[in-house]
Write a protein that holds these residues in place. Structure first.
Motif, PDB file in Angstrom:
ATOM      1  N   GLY A 182      38.555  11.046  27.002  1.00  0.00           N
ATOM      2  CA  GLY A 182      37.421  11.153  27.910  1.00  0.00           C
ATOM      3  C   GLY A 182      36.422  10.032  27.728  1.00  0.00           C
ATOM      4  N   LEU A 190      39.140  17.289  30.441  1.00  0.00           N
ATOM      5  CA  LEU A 190      38.870  15.893  30.769  1.00  0.00           C
ATOM      6  C   LEU A 190      37.944  15.704  31.975  1.00  0.00           C
ATOM      7  CD1 LEU A 190      42.190  13.930  30.120  1.00  0.00           C
ATOM      8  CD2 LEU A 190      39.979  13.630  29.004  1.00  0.00           C
ATOM      9  N   THR A 209      34.354  16.102  30.859  1.00  0.00           N
ATOM     10  CA  THR A 209      34.036  15.096  29.844  1.00  0.00           C
ATOM     11  C   THR A 209      33.844  13.725  30.478  1.00  0.00           C
ATOM     12  OG1 THR A 209      35.352  16.347  28.240  1.00  0.00           O
ATOM     13  CG2 THR A 209      34.810  14.067  27.683  1.00  0.00           C
TER      14      THR A 209
END
Length: 301
Positions: free
Chosen positions: A111, A173, A176
């Motif tokens: 991320g 993800l 993030t």
């Protein structure tokens, strides 16, 4: 000589009421009382159930049924020992710790790398790829359970920690990347340019310069991901069927709640719940200042 009364004199300018546009003090006082009262009510609704759970974990089953709101006459620490060993909460706790550590490390690494590229580099299709990442936040996890089940099973990862780590990472993800992209954009570009002029490569620039500067944002999003992974129930329930020795903590607590509902050992159940909640409380209390700093850093800059 006669004096002529010309009528009432106008009040001096200094005595005129100032018009500052501020609301009266009474209105501000009512708003403060209402806001503080709401916060106190919210704190009570949050703290009292946790305190009741911890106290119940230290009682005997007879005390829980006879006086559920009273204090324990003696501290029954054996409830925690029975939950840790007999109910296998210790095994599930360690399993969750391993999976969360792996998924959190992979999520933060991927991320942060993707967010840094989206925030600092210009390339064709950047906005399209970025919005594909962000669009993942609008996709509920329960809508993908059936295809996800077959994908994980066909990949040979069904019932394994590796498969669960990859799924946790994939679903963490989008948030993030979205959070860290906005944070990396607030960092000063002059430092990065100076490092490049001094001969620092892009790889070293990211890990040696930009990541330390983004520490508040990394801590904030890392704690959010930790809470999400640790409290996850639906994904382990679907993807970790079969071998009980590999179960996550949420699965173990669910089985414990069902079993103790029939056995009547509520003290052991409350002890297991307390053991599961303690890491979350410790992490939040330890890093609460870093969470606030990470959430406000972008606005202050």
């Amino acid at each position: 000589m006669t004096s002529v009364d010309s009528g009432p004199r106008p009040a001096p300018a200094a005595l005129a009421e100032p018009t500052t546009g501020r609301p009266p003090r009474r209105e501000l006082g009512v708003a403060n009382v209402f806001s503080h009262g709401f916060l106190l009510l919210w704190a009570a609704m949050t703290v009292l159930p946790l305190a009741w759970m911890v106290l119940s974990s230290l009682k005997s089953n007879g005390e829980i049924l006879a006086d559920p709101w009273g204090l324990p006459e003696a501290l029954h620490l054996d409830n925690w020992a029975r939950a840790w060993t007999k109910a296998h909460i210790g095994r599930y706790f360690l399993n969750s710790a391993v999976v969360v550590a792996g998924s959190l490390t992979l999520t933060m690494l991927l991320g942060a790398t993707a967010a840094y590229v989206f925030a600092r580099y210009e390339f064709r299709g950047r906005q399209v790829v970025y919005y594909l990442f962000v669009g993942g936040m609008m996709f509920p996890v329960f809508l993908a359970l059936v295809p996800l089940f077959f994908v994980v099973r066909n990949a040979g990862l069904f019932g394994t920690w590796t498969g669960l780590i990859l799924v946790y990472t994939a679903y963490s993800l989008p948030f993030t990347v979205f959070f860290l992209t906005a944070f990396f954009r607030t960092l000063p570009t002059a430092i990065a340019e100076a490092a490049l002029i001094d001969g620092c490569g892009h790889f070293r620039l990211f890990f040696r310069v930009m990541l330390p500067m983004a520490r508040p944002g990394l801590i904030s999003v890392g704690i959010f991901n930790f809470l999400s992974h640790w409290n996850q129930f639906l994904l382990p329930q679907v993807l970790m069927q079969g071998d009980e020795s590999k179960w996550m903590l949420a699965q173990g607590l669910n089985a414990l709640a069902v079993n103790q509902g029939y056995a009547g050992d509520y003290a052991q159940l409350f002890a297991g719940l307390t053991i599961a909640v303690l890491p979350v409380l410790v992490v939040y209390v330890t890093f609460q200042r870093q969470i606030q700093a990470g959430l406000t850093a972008g606005q202050l800059k």
